[in-house]
Motif scaffolding. Structure first.
Motif, PDB file in Angstrom:
ATOM      1  N   ASN A   5      -2.997  -8.636 -13.762  1.00 42.02           N
ATOM      2  CA  ASN A   5      -3.161  -8.920 -15.184  1.00 42.02           C
ATOM      3  C   ASN A   5      -4.430  -8.333 -15.780  1.00 42.02           C
ATOM      4  OD1 ASN A   5      -0.782 -10.620 -15.474  1.00 42.02           O
ATOM      5  ND2 ASN A   5      -1.880 -12.087 -14.185  1.00 42.02           N
ATOM      6  N   VAL A   6      -5.262  -7.701 -14.950  1.00 41.38           N
ATOM      7  CA  VAL A   6      -6.520  -7.130 -15.441  1.00 41.38           C
ATOM      8  C   VAL A   6      -6.757  -5.755 -14.825  1.00 41.38           C
ATOM      9  CG1 VAL A   6      -7.599  -9.383 -15.828  1.00 41.38           C
ATOM     10  CG2 VAL A   6      -7.878  -8.237 -13.612  1.00 41.38           C
ATOM     11  N   LEU A   7      -7.550  -4.961 -15.529  1.00 37.78           N
ATOM     12  CA  LEU A   7      -7.981  -3.689 -14.951  1.00 37.78           C
ATOM     13  C   LEU A   7      -8.875  -3.942 -13.749  1.00 37.78           C
ATOM     14  CD1 LEU A   7      -8.997  -1.420 -17.981  1.00 37.78           C
ATOM     15  CD2 LEU A   7      -6.872  -1.381 -16.679  1.00 37.78           C
ATOM     16  N   ILE A   8      -8.868  -3.008 -12.827  1.00 36.75           N
ATOM     17  CA  ILE A   8      -9.741  -3.100 -11.657  1.00 36.75           C
ATOM     18  C   ILE A   8     -11.132  -2.599 -12.047  1.00 36.75           C
ATOM     19  CG2 ILE A   8     -10.148  -2.246  -9.321  1.00 36.75           C
ATOM     20  CD1 ILE A   8      -7.026  -1.877  -9.180  1.00 36.75           C
ATOM     21  N   PRO A   9     -12.159  -3.418 -11.901  1.00 35.08           N
ATOM     22  CA  PRO A   9     -13.516  -2.984 -12.259  1.00 35.08           C
ATOM     23  C   PRO A   9     -13.926  -1.728 -11.494  1.00 35.08           C
ATOM     24  CG  PRO A   9     -13.453  -5.353 -11.876  1.00 35.08           C
ATOM     25  CD  PRO A   9     -12.130  -4.822 -11.426  1.00 35.08           C
ATOM     26  N   GLN A  10     -14.563  -0.808 -12.214  1.00 39.04           N
ATOM     27  CA  GLN A  10     -15.005   0.448 -11.618  1.00 39.04           C
ATOM     28  C   GLN A  10     -16.528   0.539 -11.612  1.00 39.04           C
ATOM     29  OE1 GLN A  10     -12.864   2.544 -10.129  1.00 39.04           O
ATOM     30  NE2 GLN A  10     -11.236   1.106 -10.689  1.00 39.04           N
ATOM     31  N   PRO A  11     -17.099   1.188 -10.595  1.00 42.63           N
ATOM     32  CA  PRO A  11     -18.560   1.258 -10.479  1.00 42.63           C
ATOM     33  C   PRO A  11     -19.258   1.830 -11.705  1.00 42.63           C
ATOM     34  CG  PRO A  11     -17.522   2.021  -8.459  1.00 42.63           C
ATOM     35  CD  PRO A  11     -16.411   1.834  -9.447  1.00 42.63           C
ATOM     36  N   ASP A  12     -18.623   2.784 -12.394  1.00 41.81           N
ATOM     37  CA  ASP A  12     -19.289   3.415 -13.540  1.00 41.81           C
ATOM     38  C   ASP A  12     -19.575   2.428 -14.669  1.00 41.81           C
ATOM     39  OD1 ASP A  12     -19.468   5.980 -12.432  1.00 41.81           O
ATOM     40  OD2 ASP A  12     -17.438   6.491 -13.048  1.00 41.81           O
ATOM     41  N   THR A  13     -18.822   1.345 -14.730  1.00 38.81           N
ATOM     42  CA  THR A  13     -19.070   0.334 -15.768  1.00 38.81           C
ATOM     43  C   THR A  13     -20.402  -0.360 -15.546  1.00 38.81           C
ATOM     44  OG1 THR A  13     -16.682   0.030 -16.041  1.00 38.81           O
ATOM     45  CG2 THR A  13     -18.079  -1.699 -16.918  1.00 38.81           C
ATOM     46  N   ILE A  53       0.846  -1.193   0.000  1.00 43.08           N
ATOM     47  CA  ILE A  53       0.000   0.000   0.000  1.00 43.08           C
ATOM     48  C   ILE A  53       0.884   1.248   0.000  1.00 43.08           C
ATOM     49  CG2 ILE A  53      -1.695   1.343   1.311  1.00 43.08           C
ATOM     50  CD1 ILE A  53      -2.903  -1.252   2.285  1.00 43.08           C
ATOM     51  N   LYS A  54       1.969   1.206   0.767  1.00 42.58           N
ATOM     52  CA  LYS A  54       2.898   2.347   0.813  1.00 42.58           C
ATOM     53  C   LYS A  54       3.488   2.648  -0.556  1.00 42.58           C
ATOM     54  CE  LYS A  54       4.468   1.668   5.608  1.00 42.58           C
ATOM     55  NZ  LYS A  54       5.647   1.354   6.447  1.00 42.58           N
ATOM     56  N   LYS A  55       3.571   1.626  -1.394  1.00 45.75           N
ATOM     57  CA  LYS A  55       4.135   1.794  -2.737  1.00 45.75           C
ATOM     58  C   LYS A  55       3.047   2.059  -3.777  1.00 45.75           C
ATOM     59  CE  LYS A  55       7.999  -1.294  -1.671  1.00 45.75           C
ATOM     60  NZ  LYS A  55       8.616  -2.615  -1.920  1.00 45.75           N
ATOM     61  N   ASN A  56       1.854   2.436  -3.278  1.00 40.12           N
ATOM     62  CA  ASN A  56       0.717   2.757  -4.137  1.00 40.12           C
ATOM     63  C   ASN A  56       0.257   1.570  -4.978  1.00 40.12           C
ATOM     64  OD1 ASN A  56       0.080   5.635  -3.644  1.00 40.12           O
ATOM     65  ND2 ASN A  56       2.200   5.931  -4.299  1.00 40.12           N
ATOM     66  N   TYR A  57       0.433   0.376  -4.439  1.00 41.12           N
ATOM     67  CA  TYR A  57      -0.104  -0.799  -5.101  1.00 41.12           C
ATOM     68  C   TYR A  57      -1.595  -0.862  -4.806  1.00 41.12           C
ATOM     69  CZ  TYR A  57       0.701  -5.391  -7.252  1.00 41.12           C
ATOM     70  OH  TYR A  57       0.731  -6.470  -8.107  1.00 41.12           O
ATOM     71  N   PRO A  58      -2.449  -1.036  -5.812  1.00 42.88           N
ATOM     72  CA  PRO A  58      -3.900  -1.014  -5.574  1.00 42.88           C
ATOM     73  C   PRO A  58      -4.336  -2.054  -4.549  1.00 42.88           C
ATOM     74  CG  PRO A  58      -3.430  -0.868  -7.916  1.00 42.88           C
ATOM     75  CD  PRO A  58      -2.123  -1.191  -7.245  1.00 42.88           C
ATOM     76  N   ILE A  59      -5.172  -1.639  -3.630  1.00 43.04           N
ATOM     77  CA  ILE A  59      -5.649  -2.526  -2.573  1.00 43.04           C
ATOM     78  C   ILE A  59      -6.382  -3.736  -3.162  1.00 43.04           C
ATOM     79  CG2 ILE A  59      -7.799  -1.215  -2.244  1.00 43.04           C
ATOM     80  CD1 ILE A  59      -5.793  -3.060   0.495  1.00 43.04           C
ATOM     81  N   GLN A  60      -7.046  -3.528  -4.308  1.00 43.73           N
ATOM     82  CA  GLN A  60      -7.782  -4.636  -4.927  1.00 43.73           C
ATOM     83  C   GLN A  60      -6.846  -5.759  -5.364  1.00 43.73           C
ATOM     84  OE1 GLN A  60      -8.073  -1.408  -5.718  1.00 43.73           O
ATOM     85  NE2 GLN A  60     -10.233  -0.818  -5.878  1.00 43.73           N
ATOM     86  N   TYR A  61      -5.653  -5.394  -5.815  1.00 42.80           N
ATOM     87  CA  TYR A  61      -4.681  -6.417  -6.195  1.00 42.80           C
ATOM     88  C   TYR A  61      -4.105  -7.099  -4.958  1.00 42.80           C
ATOM     89  CZ  TYR A  61      -4.504  -4.442 -10.959  1.00 42.80           C
ATOM     90  OH  TYR A  61      -4.803  -4.011 -12.225  1.00 42.80           O
ATOM     91  N   ILE A  62      -3.987  -6.366  -3.888  1.00 41.74           N
ATOM     92  CA  ILE A  62      -3.412  -6.924  -2.658  1.00 41.74           C
ATOM     93  C   ILE A  62      -4.337  -7.976  -2.047  1.00 41.74           C
ATOM     94  CG2 ILE A  62      -2.642  -6.388  -0.306  1.00 41.74           C
ATOM     95  CD1 ILE A  62      -1.858  -3.603  -1.365  1.00 41.74           C
ATOM     96  N   TYR A  72     -21.530  -8.572  -7.054  1.00 39.07           N
ATOM     97  CA  TYR A  72     -20.740  -9.798  -6.968  1.00 39.07           C
ATOM     98  C   TYR A  72     -19.299  -9.459  -6.598  1.00 39.07           C
ATOM     99  CZ  TYR A  72     -24.661 -11.403  -9.861  1.00 39.07           C
ATOM    100  OH  TYR A  72     -25.909 -11.673 -10.348  1.00 39.07           O
ATOM    101  N   ASP A  73     -18.616 -10.418  -5.994  1.00 41.31           N
ATOM    102  CA  ASP A  73     -17.186 -10.273  -5.708  1.00 41.31           C
ATOM    103  C   ASP A  73     -16.383 -10.960  -6.801  1.00 41.31           C
ATOM    104  OD1 ASP A  73     -17.471  -8.816  -3.374  1.00 41.31           O
ATOM    105  OD2 ASP A  73     -17.484 -10.586  -2.078  1.00 41.31           O
ATOM    106  N   PHE A  74     -15.479 -10.200  -7.415  1.00 47.20           N
ATOM    107  CA  PHE A  74     -14.667 -10.724  -8.504  1.00 47.20           C
ATOM    108  C   PHE A  74     -13.209 -10.840  -8.085  1.00 47.20           C
ATOM    109  CE2 PHE A  74     -18.345  -9.239 -10.795  1.00 47.20           C
ATOM    110  CZ  PHE A  74     -18.479 -10.149 -11.837  1.00 47.20           C
ATOM    111  N   PHE A  75     -12.562 -11.901  -8.543  1.00 47.64           N
ATOM    112  CA  PHE A  75     -11.122 -12.067  -8.355  1.00 47.64           C
ATOM    113  C   PHE A  75     -10.403 -11.155  -9.344  1.00 47.64           C
ATOM    114  CE2 PHE A  75      -7.173 -14.021  -9.841  1.00 47.64           C
ATOM    115  CZ  PHE A  75      -6.476 -14.152  -8.650  1.00 47.64           C
ATOM    116  N   VAL A  76      -9.421 -10.393  -8.853  1.00 48.36           N
ATOM    117  CA  VAL A  76      -8.607  -9.554  -9.729  1.00 48.36           C
ATOM    118  C   VAL A  76      -7.144  -9.675  -9.324  1.00 48.36           C
ATOM    119  CG1 VAL A  76     -10.404  -7.856 -10.280  1.00 48.36           C
ATOM    120  CG2 VAL A  76      -8.953  -7.504  -8.261  1.00 48.36           C
ATOM    121  N   ASN A  77      -6.274  -9.502 -10.304  1.00 48.00           N
ATOM    122  CA  ASN A  77      -4.842  -9.397 -10.033  1.00 48.00           C
ATOM    123  C   ASN A  77      -4.233  -8.426 -11.025  1.00 48.00           C
ATOM    124  OD1 ASN A  77      -4.443 -10.815 -12.449  1.00 48.00           O
ATOM    125  ND2 ASN A  77      -4.062 -12.766 -11.425  1.00 48.00           N
TER     126      ASN A  77
END
Length: 289
Positions: A89-97, A64-73, A82-87
């Motif tokens: 290798n993919v964009l982080i899903p955003q609510p506007d979608t 987190i200190k290195k600005n790594y997205p919390i969703q990837y962590i 729904y809860d989706f697995f992300v890492n």
């Protein structure tokens, strides 16, 4: 250490670095490791945390200190209920979608109407984590057949994990847009949906450190940000049925340009819609003559 002590220590460390939404990320990380809701942390703030969990927490806090997205962590992002697995290798899903998904689902429900035996076919291009195609399939079940493609094999692995986790069958194809789609698919689809890369290459370096941790290939819309829209609108005509539609997510400042591309290729009934923040977010066009 107790829950409140861990939170206090972590917040102090992040405050020194001026990490955006630091307090929220601390709670998300700790609740994920404890497998509880964030509210639990406040109610049970005096609870002792196991040493191995503490070690795991502070190791991941360094990310987190290195600005790594919390969703990837935590390998998770919620979308469309729904809860989706992300890492990475993919964009982080955003609510506007979700606005795009709603528009597609509502249109297909109208198309199907009261005919419980009617089947519609959809292509989800640049599927990434698979959220769009999966949510469409969850909403319409056996009435829709979804084909989803991505140029990234690693992204398709993530999408397949999500489809399996959510119990839906999606036809995944490794493809650069339509490259791997044969002539057998010509004139077979009611709808094409895509949230393609749309950020101009020169702009990517100006994005936040967190966003720049996301896959470059999923961000880069080439010089003008319109490369994929142009290609999908042009080539998509071969795959759409008569009066088939294309549904796009767009950047907040791309409405006119994407609508003009639709007009250039003789699409009709072109319209746009805004997102939850009142920004232009989707553009839709129907195949013309």
């Amino acid at each position: 250490m107790k829950i409140f002590e861990i939170i206090e220590k972590a917040n102090n460390e992040l405050n020194k670095l001026d990490i955006e939404d630091g307090k929220l990320k601390v709670k998300i990380l700790l609740s994920s490791l404890l497998n509880v809701k964030k509210e639990y942390l406040m109610i049970n703030s005096n609870e002792e945390v196991l040493s191995n969990t503490q070690n795991d927490f502070f190791t991941k806090l360094e990310l987190i200190k290195k600005n790594y997205p919390i969703q990837y962590i935590i390998n998770k992002q919620s979308f469309y209920g729904y809860d989706f697995f992300v890492n990475e290798n993919v964009l982080i899903p955003q609510p506007d979608t979700e606005v795009l998904v709603d528009e597609v689902v509502n249109y297909l429900k109208e198309l199907i109407g009261n005919d419980s035996n009617k089947n519609v076919k959809v292509i989800d291009l640049c599927t990434g984590s698979g959220i769009i195609g999966i949510c469409i399939k969850k909403a319409l079940g056996e009435n829709v057949e979804v084909f989803a493609s991505d140029i990234s094999e690693k992204a398709l692995e993530v999408a397949s994990i999500n489809a399996n986790n959510l119990g839906v069958a999606i036809n995944y194809i490794k493809s650069d847009i339509f490259e791997s789609f044969s002539e057998d698919f010509f004139n077979k689809f009611d709808l094409i949906v895509s949230n393609p890369p749309y950020i101009r290459t020169e702009v990517i370096d100006t994005l936040s450190d967190e966003v720049k941790k996301e896959p470059f290939i999923a961000l880069d819309g080439k010089d003008d940000g319109l490369y994929f829209y142009n290609k999908i609108i042009d080539e998509g005509r071969k795959y759409l049925k008569e009066c088939g539609k294309i549904f796009f997510e767009i950047g907040y400042d791309q409405k006119e340009e994407v609508m003009n591309l639709f007009k250039e290729y003789n699409y009709k009934e072109i319209y746009s819609k805004k997102d939850f923040s009142d920004n232009d977010r989707i553009v839709v066009g129907m195949k013309g003559e």
